[in-house]
Write a protein that holds these residues in place. Structure first.
Motif, short mmCIF file in Angstrom:
data_model
loop_
_atom_site.label_atom_id
_atom_site.label_comp_id
_atom_site.label_asym_id
_atom_site.label_seq_id
_atom_site.Cartn_x
_atom_site.Cartn_y
_atom_site.Cartn_z
N VAL B 10 82.59 30.60 49.16
CA VAL B 10 83.72 31.30 48.58
C VAL B 10 83.57 31.38 47.06
O VAL B 10 83.84 32.41 46.45
CB VAL B 10 85.04 30.59 48.97
N ALA B 11 83.09 30.27 46.46
CA ALA B 11 82.91 30.27 45.00
C ALA B 11 81.92 31.34 44.58
O ALA B 11 82.14 32.06 43.61
CB ALA B 11 82.45 28.89 44.55
N SER B 12 80.82 31.47 45.35
CA SER B 12 79.85 32.50 44.98
C SER B 12 80.43 33.89 45.23
O SER B 12 80.11 34.84 44.52
CB SER B 12 78.56 32.31 45.77
N GLU B 13 81.30 34.01 46.22
CA GLU B 13 81.96 35.29 46.46
C GLU B 13 82.85 35.67 45.28
O GLU B 13 82.91 36.82 44.88
CB GLU B 13 82.80 35.20 47.75
N LEU B 14 83.49 34.65 44.71
CA LEU B 14 84.38 34.90 43.57
C LEU B 14 83.60 35.22 42.31
O LEU B 14 84.14 35.82 41.38
CB LEU B 14 85.28 33.69 43.33
N ALA B 58 87.23 28.71 39.11
CA ALA B 58 86.82 27.31 39.21
C ALA B 58 87.92 26.45 39.85
O ALA B 58 87.64 25.38 40.39
CB ALA B 58 86.47 26.77 37.83
N ASN B 59 89.16 26.93 39.77
CA ASN B 59 90.28 26.15 40.32
C ASN B 59 90.49 26.39 41.82
O ASN B 59 91.34 25.75 42.43
CB ASN B 59 91.58 26.51 39.59
N VAL B 66 90.42 33.74 50.70
CA VAL B 66 90.45 34.40 49.39
C VAL B 66 91.63 35.38 49.32
O VAL B 66 92.31 35.49 48.30
CB VAL B 66 89.11 35.14 49.13
N ASN B 67 91.87 36.06 50.43
CA ASN B 67 92.98 37.02 50.46
C ASN B 67 94.32 36.33 50.21
O ASN B 67 95.15 36.82 49.45
CB ASN B 67 92.99 37.75 51.80
N THR B 68 94.50 35.16 50.83
CA THR B 68 95.75 34.42 50.63
C THR B 68 95.86 33.96 49.18
O THR B 68 96.94 34.04 48.57
CB THR B 68 95.79 33.20 51.57
N TRP B 69 94.74 33.51 48.64
CA TRP B 69 94.74 33.04 47.25
C TRP B 69 95.09 34.19 46.29
O TRP B 69 95.92 34.05 45.40
CB TRP B 69 93.36 32.45 46.92
#
Lengths: 201, 185
Positions: B10-14, B58-59, B66-69
């Motif tokens: 997910v971090a790399s996706e972001l 980073a948080n 990711v969609n919920t975030w």
């Protein structure tokens, strides 16, 4: 225990339908829906407007989103990344402006403190002062050197030097603008017409 | 073969903001637009949302999708905007209000007949009109449930409301919408 026959016979209430829609269906409601075509159809009827809204709004937003460029976001990201540098530059500029703003009044204040003492000294020592030729006034470069040498002198020496310089400047200015000879009020008997006669030997 | 942890994936996706935008912008724009009812403002808030997500990636702990975030970030920006609007006495005319009447034309034609599309458009317009009568909290949870298809736990986490409060808002919102949408029970 719930009677399966009773569950099958009692149709869902409005609140139970809503619970099913929001994803909070009780086990009894789920069991009834599995066996009751009428309630299943009713639930589908309730869901239909919501499903239509979901599909139509997604079509709208996909169409709208497709018209938006991606590079706008990249530019905004660069702006956000460089924002702290801009803020730093603005802060440094403001600090420099404040330093100048504070320094000028302080210098004026120091000059104002020096001037009365120097004036009193001039008044008391006026008869003993000899004209100082203009050539003896230290040039700007010399004044700069003097200023740079300030930390090496004692305060008394510095004050004496400053007073001397100011006296010379005052004398020079007075002789040029305010002396009677310069204004043509005295006969041209003076040796040096630019110096007041009372100060001449 | 080594497995990459979910949070790492997910971090790399972001990290790839362009891919993030391509994947989620349409959904996020829909949520924001129908929360505030202003298409132009929704575009601006959506852009801010992606920037905020990218800068704060980073948080992200990876304990939700990711969609919920992104939706929870958007919700906070919408709340800020609504707070700001309270102090605007010169509220703008609804020049940029959302018009979804044309949107039904863009529904996949291989799945729907012209009659179905017309009916879908009518129903969607009725639901959109009903949304205006909901409170901000009711509208938010309604959109999260029925547009974003989030479950109750996700809605509670995103809105920081107790789950029973979420249920209460949803029940009231549904009752209000059903009362205004023609053809519903």
């Amino acid at each position: 225990m719930n009677d399966p026959m009773k569950i099958a016979a009692t149709h869902l209430t409005e609140a139970e339908f809503d619970s099913c829609l929001i994803g909070d269906a009780a086990p009894e409601s789920a069991a009834h829906l599995a066996s009751c075509e009428s309630c299943t159809a009713a639930l589908a009827e309730l869901e239909a407007p919501l499903a239509s809204f979901r599909a139509v709004t997604l079509a709208w937003s996909e169409r709208r989103s497709a018209t938006l460029p991606l590079d706008n976001l990249a530019a905004a990201r660069r702006r956000a990344a460089s924002g702290w540098r801009q803020r730093l530059a603005v802060s440094a500029g403001l600090a420099a402006a404040m330093a100048v703003g504070v320094a000028i009044p302080v210098l004026h204040h120091q000059k104002a403190l020096d001037t009365p003492a120097q004036t009193a000294q001039n008044t008391a020592a006026a008869p003993e002062i000899h004209p100082i030729p203009a050539a003896s006034i230290p040039p700007v470069a010399a004044a700069t050197e003097t200023a740079s040498a300030v930390p090496q002198e004692s305060p008394a020496q510095q004050i004496r030097r400053d007073n001397q310089m100011l006296r010379a400047i005052d004398m020079e200015l007075d002789s040029r603008t305010e002396s009677p000879a310069a204004l043509g009020l005295l006969p041209a008997t003076s040796v040096n017409p630019s110096v007041p006669s009372q100060m001449q030997d | 073969m080594s497995q990459v942890p979910a949070a790492g994936r997910v971090a790399s996706e972001l990290d790839d903001i362009d891919a993030l935008v391509r994947t989620y912008r349409a959904r996020l724009l829909r949520f924001v637009a129908f929360s505030i009812g202003d298409a132009d403002l929704a575009e601006s808030i959506t852009q801010d949302c992606f920037l905020k997500a990218y800068n704060g990636r980073a948080n992200f702990r990876g304990d939700c999708s990711v969609n919920t975030w992104l939706t929870s970030i958007a919700m906070n920006l919408i709340r800020d905007q609504q707070r700001l609007q309270k102090f605007r006495f010169w509220r703008q005319a609804r020049a940029t209000a959302i018009d979804i009447t044309d949107a039904a034309s863009f529904l996949p034609s291989h799945e729907t007949s012209p009659e179905t599309r017309i009916l879908a458009k009518e129903k969607a317009r009725e639901v959109q009109a009903a949304l205006e009568h909901l409170s901000p909290n009711q509208r938010t949870v309604f959109l999260m449930r029925f547009i974003e298809e989030m479950d109750l736990g996700e809605i509670a986490a995103a809105t920081r409301m107790p789950i029973n409060t979420v249920k209460t808002h949803l029940h009231r919102a549904l009752k209000s919408v059903r009362a205004q949408v023609g053809g519903a029970r």
